[in-house]
Design a protein around this motif. Structure first.
Motif, PDB file in Angstrom:
ATOM      1  N   GLY A 173       0.806  -1.195  -0.199  1.00 52.63           N
ATOM      2  CA  GLY A 173      -0.005  -0.009   0.223  1.00 52.63           C
ATOM      3  C   GLY A 173       0.927   1.370   0.036  1.00 52.63           C
ATOM      4  O   GLY A 173       0.225   2.324   0.541  1.00 52.63           O
ATOM      5  N   GLU A 174       2.180   1.117  -0.481  1.00 55.98           N
ATOM      6  CA  GLU A 174       2.621   2.331  -0.350  1.00 55.98           C
ATOM      7  C   GLU A 174       3.747   2.281  -1.925  1.00 55.98           C
ATOM      8  O   GLU A 174       4.837   1.874  -1.927  1.00 55.98           O
ATOM      9  CB  GLU A 174       4.174   2.135   0.704  1.00 55.98           C
ATOM     10  N   PRO A 175       2.945   3.000  -2.693  1.00 56.21           N
ATOM     11  CA  PRO A 175       3.459   3.095  -4.219  1.00 56.21           C
ATOM     12  C   PRO A 175       4.912   3.904  -4.184  1.00 56.21           C
ATOM     13  O   PRO A 175       5.119   4.738  -3.387  1.00 56.21           O
ATOM     14  CB  PRO A 175       2.493   3.663  -4.989  1.00 56.21           C
ATOM     15  N   HIS A 176       5.582   3.375  -4.879  1.00 60.13           N
ATOM     16  CA  HIS A 176       7.073   4.049  -5.096  1.00 60.13           C
ATOM     17  C   HIS A 176       6.965   5.446  -5.836  1.00 60.13           C
ATOM     18  O   HIS A 176       6.513   5.140  -6.866  1.00 60.13           O
ATOM     19  CB  HIS A 176       8.073   2.991  -5.680  1.00 60.13           C
ATOM     20  N   LYS A 177       7.289   6.274  -5.067  1.00 61.68           N
ATOM     21  CA  LYS A 177       7.011   7.793  -5.779  1.00 61.68           C
ATOM     22  C   LYS A 177       8.310   8.494  -6.075  1.00 61.68           C
ATOM     23  O   LYS A 177       8.364   9.650  -6.184  1.00 61.68           O
ATOM     24  CB  LYS A 177       5.892   8.633  -5.295  1.00 61.68           C
ATOM     25  N   PHE A 178       9.547   7.777  -5.390  1.00 62.02           N
ATOM     26  CA  PHE A 178      10.782   8.684  -5.504  1.00 62.02           C
ATOM     27  C   PHE A 178      11.519   8.786  -6.820  1.00 62.02           C
ATOM     28  O   PHE A 178      11.730   7.626  -7.321  1.00 62.02           O
ATOM     29  CB  PHE A 178      11.702   8.020  -4.639  1.00 62.02           C
ATOM     30  N   LYS A 179      11.488   9.656  -7.536  1.00 60.18           N
ATOM     31  CA  LYS A 179      12.111   9.848  -8.841  1.00 60.18           C
ATOM     32  C   LYS A 179      11.356   9.053  -9.754  1.00 60.18           C
ATOM     33  O   LYS A 179      12.228   8.248 -10.554  1.00 60.18           O
ATOM     34  CB  LYS A 179      13.626   9.916  -8.716  1.00 60.18           C
ATOM     35  N   ARG A 180      10.341   9.083  -9.992  1.00 59.99           N
ATOM     36  CA  ARG A 180       9.639   8.333 -10.839  1.00 59.99           C
ATOM     37  C   ARG A 180       9.539   8.880 -12.371  1.00 59.99           C
ATOM     38  O   ARG A 180       8.875   9.625 -12.854  1.00 59.99           O
ATOM     39  CB  ARG A 180       8.170   8.076 -10.574  1.00 59.99           C
ATOM     40  N   GLU A 181      10.746   8.734 -13.069  1.00 59.89           N
ATOM     41  CA  GLU A 181      10.908   9.281 -14.293  1.00 59.89           C
ATOM     42  C   GLU A 181      12.014   8.393 -14.969  1.00 59.89           C
ATOM     43  O   GLU A 181      12.821   7.719 -14.540  1.00 59.89           O
ATOM     44  CB  GLU A 181      11.373  10.634 -14.345  1.00 59.89           C
ATOM     45  N   PHE A 236      18.614   6.055  -5.968  1.00 55.98           N
ATOM     46  CA  PHE A 236      17.576   5.921  -6.999  1.00 55.98           C
ATOM     47  C   PHE A 236      16.238   5.366  -6.242  1.00 55.98           C
ATOM     48  O   PHE A 236      15.253   4.820  -7.049  1.00 55.98           O
ATOM     49  CB  PHE A 236      17.938   5.250  -8.159  1.00 55.98           C
ATOM     50  N   ASP A 237      16.208   4.677  -5.032  1.00 55.22           N
ATOM     51  CA  ASP A 237      15.103   3.975  -4.343  1.00 55.22           C
ATOM     52  C   ASP A 237      14.777   4.606  -3.236  1.00 55.22           C
ATOM     53  O   ASP A 237      13.843   5.285  -3.181  1.00 55.22           O
ATOM     54  CB  ASP A 237      15.597   2.416  -4.460  1.00 55.22           C
ATOM     55  N   ARG A 238      15.421   4.207  -2.353  1.00 56.23           N
ATOM     56  CA  ARG A 238      15.259   4.706  -0.846  1.00 56.23           C
ATOM     57  C   ARG A 238      14.106   4.253  -0.230  1.00 56.23           C
ATOM     58  O   ARG A 238      13.423   4.648   0.574  1.00 56.23           O
ATOM     59  CB  ARG A 238      15.154   6.307  -0.811  1.00 56.23           C
ATOM     60  N   SER A 239      13.561   3.045  -0.683  1.00 54.02           N
ATOM     61  CA  SER A 239      12.278   2.285  -0.329  1.00 54.02           C
ATOM     62  C   SER A 239      12.981   1.157   0.796  1.00 54.02           C
ATOM     63  O   SER A 239      13.697   0.604   0.321  1.00 54.02           O
ATOM     64  CB  SER A 239      11.246   2.008  -1.107  1.00 54.02           C
ATOM     65  N   ARG A 240      11.973   1.088   1.787  1.00 55.97           N
ATOM     66  CA  ARG A 240      12.292  -0.159   2.547  1.00 55.97           C
ATOM     67  C   ARG A 240      12.179  -1.453   1.850  1.00 55.97           C
ATOM     68  O   ARG A 240      12.970  -2.387   2.054  1.00 55.97           O
ATOM     69  CB  ARG A 240      11.297  -0.334   3.858  1.00 55.97           C
TER      70      ARG A 240
END
Length: 258
Positions: A133-141, A185-189
């Motif tokens: 429930g946590e879509p990855h939104k960091f640098k989505r390009e 480029f990620d920073r997600s758990r």
């Protein structure tokens, strides 16, 4: 007496005439009941979908999934072919002579296996994001994705080109670069957890292949392989995960059966 009976009969007939509905009103009421009975089942709630729209949504979702899988497979196979060729040229990995005489002086099974792994990993990353429930939104390009690919190729190139006093120093350097790639480029758990899991599983599979003599590494210092190989797997998982996430943007919503 006959006159009273005829009067009573006429009064009762008049009363029945007053209480009997006109023929036009009865026909109108019958038409309304018929139309309501016909149109009643067709009226659905505001959130209902027609069978045709649900089928179309399922078809679009399946086609999008197949296209993403094909793109990830091609990217993974191409990158494995190029990077594995670099490792062979630098004598980091050694294949038997009868195996090297195949596609582009590399083992024929390496690109398909890496392409399949890339498709699985690239589809798994957005799936885990959606499940958490946590879509990855960091640098989505796409520009960020291309820079991530360039950094990954640089890390792999460094593993074959840089000369350190021992493999431990090279492993620590590549570990720092791999964590820097994830942080940049990620920073997600979820990305960190999946990257570590992929590195662990891929390292076990590589150990098994080398142990059975499929190929070998020069100067192994981590059982049968180089100690920096898990860093390559980790950075590769993060890179392919970012590609899969970017391809998943704009994916049609998967229909649910209510």
């Amino acid at each position: 007496m006959p006159r009273l009976e005829s009067c009573a009969w006429s009064c009762s007939c008049a009363a029945r005439g007053r209480h009997k509905p006109p023929p036009g009103d009865a026909a109108a009421k019958a038409g309304e009941m018929l139309s309501s009975s016909v149109s009643g089942p067709a009226v659905a709630g505001p959130g209902a979908r027609s069978p045709n729209s649900a089928t179309g949504s399922t078809l679009n979702w399946s086609q999008h999934l197949v296209r993403r899988s094909v793109v990830l497979f091609v990217v993974g196979a191409f990158m494995a072919l190029v990077l594995n060729l670099l490792q062979i040229q630098r004598n980091v990995t050694l294949f038997p002579d009868e195996v090297i005489s195949t596609l582009f002086s590399s083992a024929w099974w390496v690109p398909p296996c890496c392409g399949t792994a890339a498709a699985v990993v690239g589809l798994l990353y957005p799936c885990i994001d959606s499940h958490l429930g946590e879509p990855h939104k960091f640098k989505r390009e796409w520009a960020s994705v291309m820079r991530c690919i360039a950094v990954f190729v640089g890390i792999n190139h460094a593993s074959a080109k840089l000369d350190f006093a021992n493999n431990v120093q090279l492993s620590l350097t590549l570990a720092a670069l791999s964590l820097g790639l994830w942080w940049t480029f990620d920073r997600s758990r979820s990305g960190l957890g999946l990257g570590i899991t992929i590195a662990f599983v891929a390292t076990l599979i590589t150990q098994f292949l080398v142990y059975n003599g499929v190929y070998q590494y020069t100067s192994p210092d981590f059982l049968y392989i180089r100690s920096w190989l898990p860093c390559i797997f980790f950075s590769g998982g993060v890179t392919v995960g970012n590609i899969g996430r970017q391809l998943a943007m704009g994916i049609p919503e998967k229909p649910h059966n209510d």
